[in-house]
Scaffold this motif. Structure first.
Motif, PDB file in Angstrom:
ATOM      1  N   TYR A 207       4.776  11.487   8.316  1.00 41.50           N
ATOM      2  CA  TYR A 207       5.385  12.057   7.110  1.00 41.50           C
ATOM      3  C   TYR A 207       5.125  11.128   5.929  1.00 41.50           C
ATOM      4  CZ  TYR A 207       8.995  13.199   3.665  1.00 41.50           C
ATOM      5  OH  TYR A 207       9.661  13.492   2.496  1.00 41.50           O
ATOM      6  N   ASP A 208       5.424   9.844   6.135  1.00 38.33           N
ATOM      7  CA  ASP A 208       5.235   8.860   5.073  1.00 38.33           C
ATOM      8  C   ASP A 208       3.781   8.797   4.621  1.00 38.33           C
ATOM      9  OD1 ASP A 208       7.901   8.239   5.196  1.00 38.33           O
ATOM     10  OD2 ASP A 208       7.627   6.481   6.487  1.00 38.33           O
ATOM     11  N   PHE A 209       2.866   8.719   5.585  1.00 35.01           N
ATOM     12  CA  PHE A 209       1.454   8.511   5.260  1.00 35.01           C
ATOM     13  C   PHE A 209       0.818   9.771   4.667  1.00 35.01           C
ATOM     14  CE2 PHE A 209      -3.072   7.763   6.247  1.00 35.01           C
ATOM     15  CZ  PHE A 209      -3.213   6.479   5.761  1.00 35.01           C
ATOM     16  N   LEU A 210       1.125  10.948   5.239  1.00 33.39           N
ATOM     17  CA  LEU A 210       0.490  12.186   4.803  1.00 33.39           C
ATOM     18  C   LEU A 210       1.108  12.750   3.536  1.00 33.39           C
ATOM     19  CD1 LEU A 210      -0.007  13.919   8.272  1.00 33.39           C
ATOM     20  CD2 LEU A 210      -1.738  12.782   6.867  1.00 33.39           C
ATOM     21  N   LEU A 211       2.351  12.396   3.249  1.00 33.08           N
ATOM     22  CA  LEU A 211       2.982  12.860   2.026  1.00 33.08           C
ATOM     23  C   LEU A 211       2.165  12.430   0.810  1.00 33.08           C
ATOM     24  CD1 LEU A 211       5.398  14.151   0.565  1.00 33.08           C
ATOM     25  CD2 LEU A 211       6.555  11.931   0.691  1.00 33.08           C
ATOM     26  N   TYR A 212       1.661  11.211   0.856  1.00 32.50           N
ATOM     27  CA  TYR A 212       0.826  10.726  -0.251  1.00 32.50           C
ATOM     28  C   TYR A 212      -0.383  11.634  -0.430  1.00 32.50           C
ATOM     29  CZ  TYR A 212      -1.763   7.542  -3.268  1.00 32.50           C
ATOM     30  OH  TYR A 212      -2.442   6.995  -4.332  1.00 32.50           O
ATOM     31  N   GLY A 213      -1.011  12.022   0.683  1.00 27.23           N
ATOM     32  CA  GLY A 213      -2.183  12.885   0.593  1.00 27.23           C
ATOM     33  C   GLY A 213      -1.854  14.257   0.036  1.00 27.23           C
ATOM     34  N   GLN A 214      -0.672  14.794   0.391  1.00 24.00           N
ATOM     35  CA  GLN A 214      -0.277  16.099  -0.114  1.00 24.00           C
ATOM     36  C   GLN A 214      -0.094  16.078  -1.623  1.00 24.00           C
ATOM     37  OE1 GLN A 214      -1.176  16.906   2.900  1.00 24.00           O
ATOM     38  NE2 GLN A 214       0.125  18.689   2.742  1.00 24.00           N
ATOM     39  N   VAL A 215       0.448  14.992  -2.126  1.00 26.11           N
ATOM     40  CA  VAL A 215       0.763  14.908  -3.554  1.00 26.11           C
ATOM     41  C   VAL A 215      -0.447  14.467  -4.380  1.00 26.11           C
ATOM     42  CG1 VAL A 215       2.254  13.734  -5.236  1.00 26.11           C
ATOM     43  CG2 VAL A 215       3.201  14.496  -3.063  1.00 26.11           C
ATOM     44  N   THR A 216      -1.413  13.803  -3.750  1.00 28.80           N
ATOM     45  CA  THR A 216      -2.563  13.278  -4.482  1.00 28.80           C
ATOM     46  C   THR A 216      -3.269  14.351  -5.299  1.00 28.80           C
ATOM     47  OG1 THR A 216      -2.969  11.468  -2.925  1.00 28.80           O
ATOM     48  CG2 THR A 216      -4.826  12.181  -4.265  1.00 28.80           C
ATOM     49  N   GLY A 217      -3.653  15.446  -4.646  1.00 30.69           N
ATOM     50  CA  GLY A 217      -4.398  16.487  -5.343  1.00 30.69           C
ATOM     51  C   GLY A 217      -3.573  17.269  -6.341  1.00 30.69           C
ATOM     52  N   LEU A 218      -2.242  17.221  -6.202  1.00 35.79           N
ATOM     53  CA  LEU A 218      -1.367  18.005  -7.073  1.00 35.79           C
ATOM     54  C   LEU A 218      -0.848  17.215  -8.264  1.00 35.79           C
ATOM     55  CD1 LEU A 218       0.845  19.766  -4.345  1.00 35.79           C
ATOM     56  CD2 LEU A 218      -1.089  20.758  -5.594  1.00 35.79           C
ATOM     57  N   VAL A 219      -0.670  15.899  -8.096  1.00 33.80           N
ATOM     58  CA  VAL A 219       0.089  15.124  -9.079  1.00 33.80           C
ATOM     59  C   VAL A 219      -0.643  13.897  -9.598  1.00 33.80           C
ATOM     60  CG1 VAL A 219       2.193  13.753  -9.404  1.00 33.80           C
ATOM     61  CG2 VAL A 219       2.297  15.899  -8.132  1.00 33.80           C
ATOM     62  N   PHE A 220      -1.133  13.043  -8.697  1.00 32.46           N
ATOM     63  CA  PHE A 220      -1.511  11.691  -9.088  1.00 32.46           C
ATOM     64  C   PHE A 220      -2.658  11.628 -10.095  1.00 32.46           C
ATOM     65  CE2 PHE A 220       0.353   9.816  -4.950  1.00 32.46           C
ATOM     66  CZ  PHE A 220       1.615   9.859  -5.512  1.00 32.46           C
ATOM     67  N   GLY A 221      -3.634  12.516  -9.974  1.00 29.59           N
ATOM     68  CA  GLY A 221      -4.719  12.518 -10.953  1.00 29.59           C
ATOM     69  C   GLY A 221      -4.199  12.746 -12.358  1.00 29.59           C
ATOM     70  N   LYS A 222      -3.207  13.633 -12.505  1.00 28.98           N
ATOM     71  CA  LYS A 222      -2.664  13.971 -13.825  1.00 28.98           C
ATOM     72  C   LYS A 222      -1.772  12.871 -14.385  1.00 28.98           C
ATOM     73  CE  LYS A 222      -2.596  18.832 -12.443  1.00 28.98           C
ATOM     74  NZ  LYS A 222      -1.735  19.990 -12.099  1.00 28.98           N
ATOM     75  N   LEU A 223      -1.003  12.217 -13.521  1.00 34.90           N
ATOM     76  CA  LEU A 223      -0.005  11.258 -13.990  1.00 34.90           C
ATOM     77  C   LEU A 223      -0.512   9.826 -14.085  1.00 34.90           C
ATOM     78  CD1 LEU A 223       3.259  12.428 -12.175  1.00 34.90           C
ATOM     79  CD2 LEU A 223       2.411  13.038 -14.438  1.00 34.90           C
ATOM     80  N   PHE A 224      -1.470   9.455 -13.245  1.00 36.63           N
ATOM     81  CA  PHE A 224      -1.925   8.062 -13.233  1.00 36.63           C
ATOM     82  C   PHE A 224      -3.335   7.874 -13.779  1.00 36.63           C
ATOM     83  CE2 PHE A 224       1.512   8.248 -10.161  1.00 36.63           C
ATOM     84  CZ  PHE A 224       2.243   7.102 -10.464  1.00 36.63           C
ATOM     85  N   PHE A 225      -4.086   8.971 -13.948  1.00 38.96           N
ATOM     86  CA  PHE A 225      -5.425   8.915 -14.541  1.00 38.96           C
ATOM     87  C   PHE A 225      -5.574  10.041 -15.574  1.00 38.96           C
ATOM     88  CE2 PHE A 225      -5.617   7.417 -10.140  1.00 38.96           C
ATOM     89  CZ  PHE A 225      -6.112   6.138 -10.310  1.00 38.96           C
ATOM     90  N   PRO A 226      -4.675  10.112 -16.556  1.00 36.20           N
ATOM     91  CA  PRO A 226      -4.657  11.255 -17.475  1.00 36.20           C
ATOM     92  C   PRO A 226      -5.828  11.291 -18.438  1.00 36.20           C
ATOM     93  CG  PRO A 226      -3.090   9.604 -18.204  1.00 36.20           C
ATOM     94  CD  PRO A 226      -3.609   9.147 -16.868  1.00 36.20           C
ATOM     95  N   GLN A 227      -6.495  10.160 -18.655  1.00 33.60           N
ATOM     96  CA  GLN A 227      -7.589  10.127 -19.625  1.00 33.60           C
ATOM     97  C   GLN A 227      -8.912  10.601 -19.033  1.00 33.60           C
ATOM     98  OE1 GLN A 227      -7.461   6.055 -21.044  1.00 33.60           O
ATOM     99  NE2 GLN A 227      -6.031   6.592 -22.687  1.00 33.60           N
TER     100      GLN A 227
END
Length: 391
Positions: free
Chosen positions: A36-56
């Motif tokens: 759960y801990d490890f795969l949760l990151y993967g689930q959120v990566t494509g939905l959130v992290f690109g927009k919030l941590f690499f917005p430029q």
């Protein structure tokens, strides 16, 4: 303590069955929480992290950068396998597994507390990278110990594949819970999902740690960005996928006790290689029902391999090296297989604007799986309690 730790077990049959049940529950719950801990990151990566941590960055480039951070977790897995595998062979399974659970759980909670690019600039991505490495180290040390905790309580050679498959159950179970958490808070937070909703599933890990003291990660980017599918629709399909996957894992493990680990693993590799073409053909129809079916069934080829994999790897090592050997053997592959796969898939699509090269990539992985299995000695139904000849 396991049957291997105490040599010839002095327990009665009733006591042994009770201890076996406890070992299976402990190992399965532990792997569920860790995955759960490890795969949760993967689930959120494509939905959130690109927009919030690499917005430029361009949206697709931002996803690639986010998946690069995701890959760091797979780099940490063999490191964790070496560290905790060594201690697991020296001080025992139980203490080591408690340590891996705490490391992974607290790292996951930390992800939910990381400020975004808007608050601290690139340092948000730097913190994510460090935390992801720590998370990978924890998961890397956990898998081998959980498999051995279950398998080494077997009194006969007839059901080792079935017993060792139960910790594997934690993979799709963790995926199911991760998707369920993201789906619920996606619905609950609505337009605020990118503001605070995505953080809650990570923070909930602290509850799971208290309770518990590859998977198919490219699909979110492809389905929501390329096919235009709704986020919650994809999450629902992955919930069904995870449910079917964890139902099939013990069946695949049981079948490996009947037909052999190598044969079952090779069947799964062939299934995986072929299914990639069917999978993307269904996705590319853009028909919602067919997209749902493709996602829902897509874990079955993988779990056909995953069910017998635990016993197949663990049986290849002698008792005195089994924790470290099993952990390293499994986790080293994550650097060249599970870790870079979403990055490679995204890069292939960005380059060729087609899913066909991704299906070819999956086929190549299946061929490698067949070759690797063919080179292993099959210890199904053989005594593995003694040192092997020549070791």
């Amino acid at each position: 303590m396991t049957a291997v730790d105490i040599g010839i077990s002095p327990l009665t049959d009733t006591e042994h069955r009770a201890q076996l049940r406890r070992a299976l529950i402990a190992s399965t719950v532990g792997t569920t929480i860790e995955w759960y801990d490890f795969l949760l990151y993967g689930q959120v990566t494509g939905l959130v992290f690109g927009k919030l941590f690499f917005p430029q960055s361009d949206p697709l480039v931002g996803v690639l950068q986010a998946f690069a951070v995701f890959f760091i977790g797979f780099v940490g897995r063999p490191i964790g396998a070496a560290i905790f595998g060594h201690w697991g062979d020296r001080i025992g399974r139980k203490a080591t597994l408690i340590a891996t659970l705490l490391v992974t759980g607290f790292a996951t909670v930390a992800v939910g507390l990381v400020p975004t690019y808007e608050s601290i600039g690139i340092w948000g991505a730097v913190l994510l990278t460090v935390i992801r490495l720590i998370q990978g180290i924890g998961v890397g040390g956990e898998w081998g110990g959980s498999v051995l905790l279950a398998m080494e309580w077997a009194r006969s050679t007839k059901n080792r594949g079935f017993l060792a498959a139960w910790p594997q159950f934690g993979g799709p179970a963790g995926l199911f819970l991760a998707n369920l958490a993201v789906l619920f808070f996606s619905w609950f937070s609505g337009d605020q999902f990118l503001v605070w909703g995505w953080r809650i599933p990570f923070l909930l890990s602290i509850v799971m740690v208290g309770i518990g003291l590859w998977i198919r990660l490219f699909i979110f980017t492809y389905a929501t960005t390329v096919l235009g599918a709704q986020r919650d629709f994809v999450l629902m399909a992955v919930l069904v996928q995870a449910f079917l996957g964890f139902c099939w894992i013990p069946v695949a493990g049981h079948l490996s006790d009947r037909i052999g680990r190598k044969r079952m693993y090779m069947i799964g590799s062939i299934f995986s290689g072929i299914f990639g073409f069917i999978y993307f053909a269904l996705l590319d129809t853009r028909v919602p029902a067919l997209i749902f079916i493709a996602i829902a069934l897509s874990l079955l080829p993988v779990t056909t391999c995953y069910g017998p994999q635990a016993a197949m790897i663990a049986e290849s090592f002698t008792p005195r090296l089994r924790y470290s050997g099993t952990s390293l053997g499994y986790q080293l592959a994550s650097i060249i297989a599970g870790g870079p796969s979403p990055f490679i898939a995204t890069a292939l699509f960005a380059t060729f604007a087609s899913s066909f090269p991704i299906a070819l990539y999956i086929l190549g992985c299946g061929v490698l799986g067949i070759i690797a299995a063919a080179l292993l000695t099959d210890y199904t139904s053989k005594d593995i309690s003694q040192e092997y000849e020549g070791v």
